[in-house]
Scaffold this motif. Sequence first.
Motif, mmCIF file in Angstrom:
data_model
loop_
_atom_site.group_PDB
_atom_site.id
_atom_site.type_symbol
_atom_site.label_atom_id
_atom_site.label_comp_id
_atom_site.label_asym_id
_atom_site.label_seq_id
_atom_site.Cartn_x
_atom_site.Cartn_y
_atom_site.Cartn_z
ATOM 1 N N ALA A 11 0.823 -1.216 0.000
ATOM 2 C CA ALA A 11 0.000 0.000 0.000
ATOM 3 C C ALA A 11 0.850 1.256 0.000
ATOM 4 O O ALA A 11 0.507 2.254 -0.652
ATOM 5 C CB ALA A 11 -0.938 -0.016 1.215
ATOM 6 N N ASP A 12 1.971 1.263 0.723
ATOM 7 C CA ASP A 12 2.846 2.441 0.742
ATOM 8 C C ASP A 12 3.479 2.668 -0.629
ATOM 9 O O ASP A 12 3.613 3.822 -1.080
ATOM 10 C CB ASP A 12 3.932 2.268 1.803
ATOM 11 C CG ASP A 12 3.362 2.176 3.212
ATOM 12 O OD1 ASP A 12 2.310 2.802 3.456
ATOM 13 O OD2 ASP A 12 3.953 1.483 4.054
ATOM 14 N N PHE A 13 3.881 1.596 -1.278
ATOM 15 C CA PHE A 13 4.453 1.712 -2.615
ATOM 16 C C PHE A 13 3.412 2.242 -3.603
ATOM 17 O O PHE A 13 3.719 3.085 -4.455
ATOM 18 C CB PHE A 13 4.977 0.347 -3.068
ATOM 19 C CG PHE A 13 5.484 0.323 -4.481
ATOM 20 C CD1 PHE A 13 6.517 1.156 -4.888
ATOM 21 C CD2 PHE A 13 4.931 -0.531 -5.414
ATOM 22 C CE1 PHE A 13 6.983 1.141 -6.188
ATOM 23 C CE2 PHE A 13 5.390 -0.562 -6.713
ATOM 24 C CZ PHE A 13 6.420 0.275 -7.108
ATOM 25 N N ASN A 14 2.182 1.787 -3.479
ATOM 26 C CA ASN A 14 1.109 2.275 -4.355
ATOM 27 C C ASN A 14 0.876 3.770 -4.149
ATOM 28 O O ASN A 14 0.728 4.528 -5.115
ATOM 29 C CB ASN A 14 -0.177 1.505 -4.076
ATOM 30 C CG ASN A 14 -1.362 2.017 -4.874
ATOM 31 O OD1 ASN A 14 -1.468 1.808 -6.064
ATOM 32 N ND2 ASN A 14 -2.263 2.716 -4.199
ATOM 33 N N ALA A 15 0.845 4.209 -2.878
ATOM 34 C CA ALA A 15 0.631 5.632 -2.589
ATOM 35 C C ALA A 15 1.785 6.488 -3.117
ATOM 36 O O ALA A 15 1.568 7.569 -3.668
ATOM 37 C CB ALA A 15 0.461 5.832 -1.085
ATOM 38 N N SER A 16 3.015 6.003 -2.954
ATOM 39 C CA SER A 16 4.162 6.778 -3.440
ATOM 40 C C SER A 16 4.143 6.908 -4.963
ATOM 41 O O SER A 16 4.526 7.952 -5.509
ATOM 42 C CB SER A 16 5.466 6.120 -2.977
ATOM 43 O OG SER A 16 5.602 4.822 -3.521
ATOM 44 N N ARG A 17 3.680 5.884 -5.671
ATOM 45 C CA ARG A 17 3.566 5.974 -7.135
ATOM 46 C C ARG A 17 2.500 7.001 -7.534
ATOM 47 O O ARG A 17 2.687 7.764 -8.491
ATOM 48 C CB ARG A 17 3.226 4.612 -7.722
ATOM 49 C CG ARG A 17 4.358 3.604 -7.648
ATOM 50 C CD ARG A 17 3.955 2.260 -8.242
ATOM 51 N NE ARG A 17 3.593 2.373 -9.652
ATOM 52 C CZ ARG A 17 3.128 1.361 -10.375
ATOM 53 N NH1 ARG A 17 2.947 0.169 -9.804
ATOM 54 N NH2 ARG A 17 2.824 1.527 -11.643
ATOM 55 N N ASN A 18 1.384 7.028 -6.807
ATOM 56 C CA ASN A 18 0.366 8.047 -7.083
ATOM 57 C C ASN A 18 0.906 9.451 -6.836
ATOM 58 O O ASN A 18 0.623 10.389 -7.596
ATOM 59 C CB ASN A 18 -0.861 7.799 -6.204
ATOM 60 C CG ASN A 18 -1.687 6.620 -6.673
ATOM 61 O OD1 ASN A 18 -1.790 6.353 -7.864
ATOM 62 N ND2 ASN A 18 -2.275 5.901 -5.727
ATOM 63 N N ILE A 19 1.670 9.605 -5.767
ATOM 64 C CA ILE A 19 2.258 10.916 -5.454
ATOM 65 C C ILE A 19 3.241 11.327 -6.545
ATOM 66 O O ILE A 19 3.285 12.492 -6.966
ATOM 67 C CB ILE A 19 2.946 10.858 -4.076
ATOM 68 C CG1 ILE A 19 1.908 10.620 -2.977
ATOM 69 C CG2 ILE A 19 3.720 12.144 -3.808
ATOM 70 C CD1 ILE A 19 2.518 10.321 -1.619
ATOM 71 N N ASP A 20 4.038 10.378 -7.021
ATOM 72 C CA ASP A 20 5.006 10.674 -8.086
ATOM 73 C C ASP A 20 4.296 11.107 -9.369
ATOM 74 O O ASP A 20 4.685 12.090 -10.014
ATOM 75 C CB ASP A 20 5.874 9.447 -8.325
ATOM 76 C CG ASP A 20 6.940 9.692 -9.382
ATOM 77 O OD1 ASP A 20 7.475 10.817 -9.429
ATOM 78 O OD2 ASP A 20 7.224 8.778 -10.173
ATOM 79 N N GLN A 21 3.248 10.396 -9.752
ATOM 80 C CA GLN A 21 2.512 10.744 -10.972
ATOM 81 C C GLN A 21 1.850 12.115 -10.855
ATOM 82 O O GLN A 21 1.885 12.912 -11.801
ATOM 83 C CB GLN A 21 1.465 9.666 -11.254
ATOM 84 C CG GLN A 21 2.045 8.298 -11.594
ATOM 85 C CD GLN A 21 1.022 7.190 -11.555
ATOM 86 O OE1 GLN A 21 -0.173 7.446 -11.417
ATOM 87 N NE2 GLN A 21 1.466 5.945 -11.662
ATOM 88 N N ALA A 22 1.250 12.406 -9.698
ATOM 89 C CA ALA A 22 0.624 13.717 -9.507
ATOM 90 C C ALA A 22 1.665 14.825 -9.469
ATOM 91 O O ALA A 22 1.422 15.930 -9.971
ATOM 92 C CB ALA A 22 -0.189 13.713 -8.210
ATOM 93 N N GLY A 23 2.842 14.540 -8.915
ATOM 94 C CA GLY A 23 3.902 15.545 -8.894
ATOM 95 C C GLY A 23 4.396 15.900 -10.280
ATOM 96 O O GLY A 23 4.680 17.074 -10.571
ATOM 97 N N LEU A 24 4.507 14.918 -11.159
ATOM 98 C CA LEU A 24 4.910 15.189 -12.535
ATOM 99 C C LEU A 24 3.896 16.084 -13.242
ATOM 100 O O LEU A 24 4.264 17.005 -13.975
ATOM 101 C CB LEU A 24 5.065 13.874 -13.296
ATOM 102 C CG LEU A 24 6.302 13.023 -12.973
ATOM 103 C CD1 LEU A 24 6.191 11.659 -13.619
ATOM 104 C CD2 LEU A 24 7.562 13.739 -13.426
ATOM 105 N N VAL A 25 2.620 15.823 -13.006
ATOM 106 C CA VAL A 25 1.574 16.639 -13.634
ATOM 107 C C VAL A 25 1.621 18.068 -13.121
ATOM 108 O O VAL A 25 1.548 19.037 -13.892
ATOM 109 C CB VAL A 25 0.187 16.012 -13.381
ATOM 110 C CG1 VAL A 25 -0.915 16.931 -13.899
ATOM 111 C CG2 VAL A 25 0.094 14.648 -14.046
ATOM 112 N N LEU A 26 1.762 18.235 -11.802
ATOM 113 C CA LEU A 26 1.789 19.579 -11.227
ATOM 114 C C LEU A 26 3.030 20.347 -11.658
ATOM 115 O O LEU A 26 2.967 21.553 -11.921
ATOM 116 C CB LEU A 26 1.744 19.481 -9.696
ATOM 117 C CG LEU A 26 0.425 18.999 -9.088
ATOM 118 C CD1 LEU A 26 0.551 18.860 -7.583
ATOM 119 C CD2 LEU A 26 -0.705 19.975 -9.420
ATOM 120 N N ALA A 27 4.167 19.667 -11.726
ATOM 121 C CA ALA A 27 5.406 20.337 -12.143
ATOM 122 C C ALA A 27 5.316 20.804 -13.578
ATOM 123 O O ALA A 27 5.731 21.915 -13.933
ATOM 124 C CB ALA A 27 6.589 19.408 -11.955
#
Length: 414
Positions: A387-403
Amino acid sequence: MGRKATRHRGCRARLALSATQVVRLDQQAHAARALWNLLHELITTSGVRRPALSYLDREIRWARTNVDWLGALPAQASQAVLKTYHRAWVSCWEGRAQAPTYKSRSRTVPAVDIPQARDLHVTRVHRRWGMVDIPKLGRVRFRWTRDLPGVTRGGPAGRITGARLIKDALGWHIVFRSEREAHVSAFRDWTDSHVGIDRGIAVPLALSDGGTYKHGPWLTEEEEVRLLRAQRQSAHKKQYRRQGERISKRLRAVYDQIRDLRARAKRRVLDWQHKTTSAIAKAYVLVSVEELDVASMMKSARGTVDSPGVNVAQKSGLNRAIAGEAWGRTVELLTYKTEDQGGVLVRVPAPGTSLRCSACGVITPGSRESQARFVCRNPDCGWSGNADFNASRNIDQAGLVLAAAAGRAVVGQT
């Protein structure tokens, strides 16, 4: 193309003081606190509205001439107290902060400011120790932990602008204020150098590339036993202490033991956080983290008399665990360290990061099977993993979009 930027940093080091020097520094700290209280009493009782800095300066000069114990505080430190107190009122008048208050002896951290660096004369003796001049104290050794700008040959360019002496449960420390000219490169290509970080309790930092950063207990088993024994002793002794009665020497000694052990734990937390954030800042250009409201997450579940809370003990334990991880400080360290490395840190909104599947991007009820297990219930997906790995991947994908939306598009893409 790069650019030059001025960086203001602090470097904390432990002082090696004799018993006499400790007493003299304690006197200076108490004089600084008392001077603050005298200024506050002058403002609140004189009826002068928004006094000028020159008016307060005249009062301080008169007090230093006529009050003997104020002479223990160096003149520069007195002026630093004056300017800090005046700035506190200016912030209050402009609506940016509340009015300053009295500083109590028991709740105020002993500190003495050295606003000018011209008299410090910092030198490095050898690999482990350095020397510094402290006003009214003389030449003092301090533990050399990192290179200081303008002091170490071949070290970082810049200069020391001042220092501050602070006392905690482990003794007196000096914090050097430094100013550095850093060459900040333009934001680099983060196509293959980006990461999302999920902060937690069981796994303190889980990275989107599968890596994790963990740590053991901050105190050893022996230290945990000593802390528990001291806490029980303090609770027992306080039962027989009447309200308003002075703290006995035995109870104060128990309090000192508790402060010493907690200070050790805090220093170990800081050491782990600095080493971990430095490694992440050097390894990745784009770092994405959740924007968590930690204060709201740590609210007590006790409730009221009419509406008592549930699972109060469990929530209290969770709050202590969150406070022990110091999530906010981790993000603060990452922010300036990624910037120094030419990278960028992006804060991602927290809602949905732990419930959304990182493979298909769909939130399906029941996918979060447990605290550590995630199984996507979408019939077209079925991805499963930590679950932590899944959340970190979601955070990474959202960070790329925001950047990319912020104007820092990934190099090579339009």
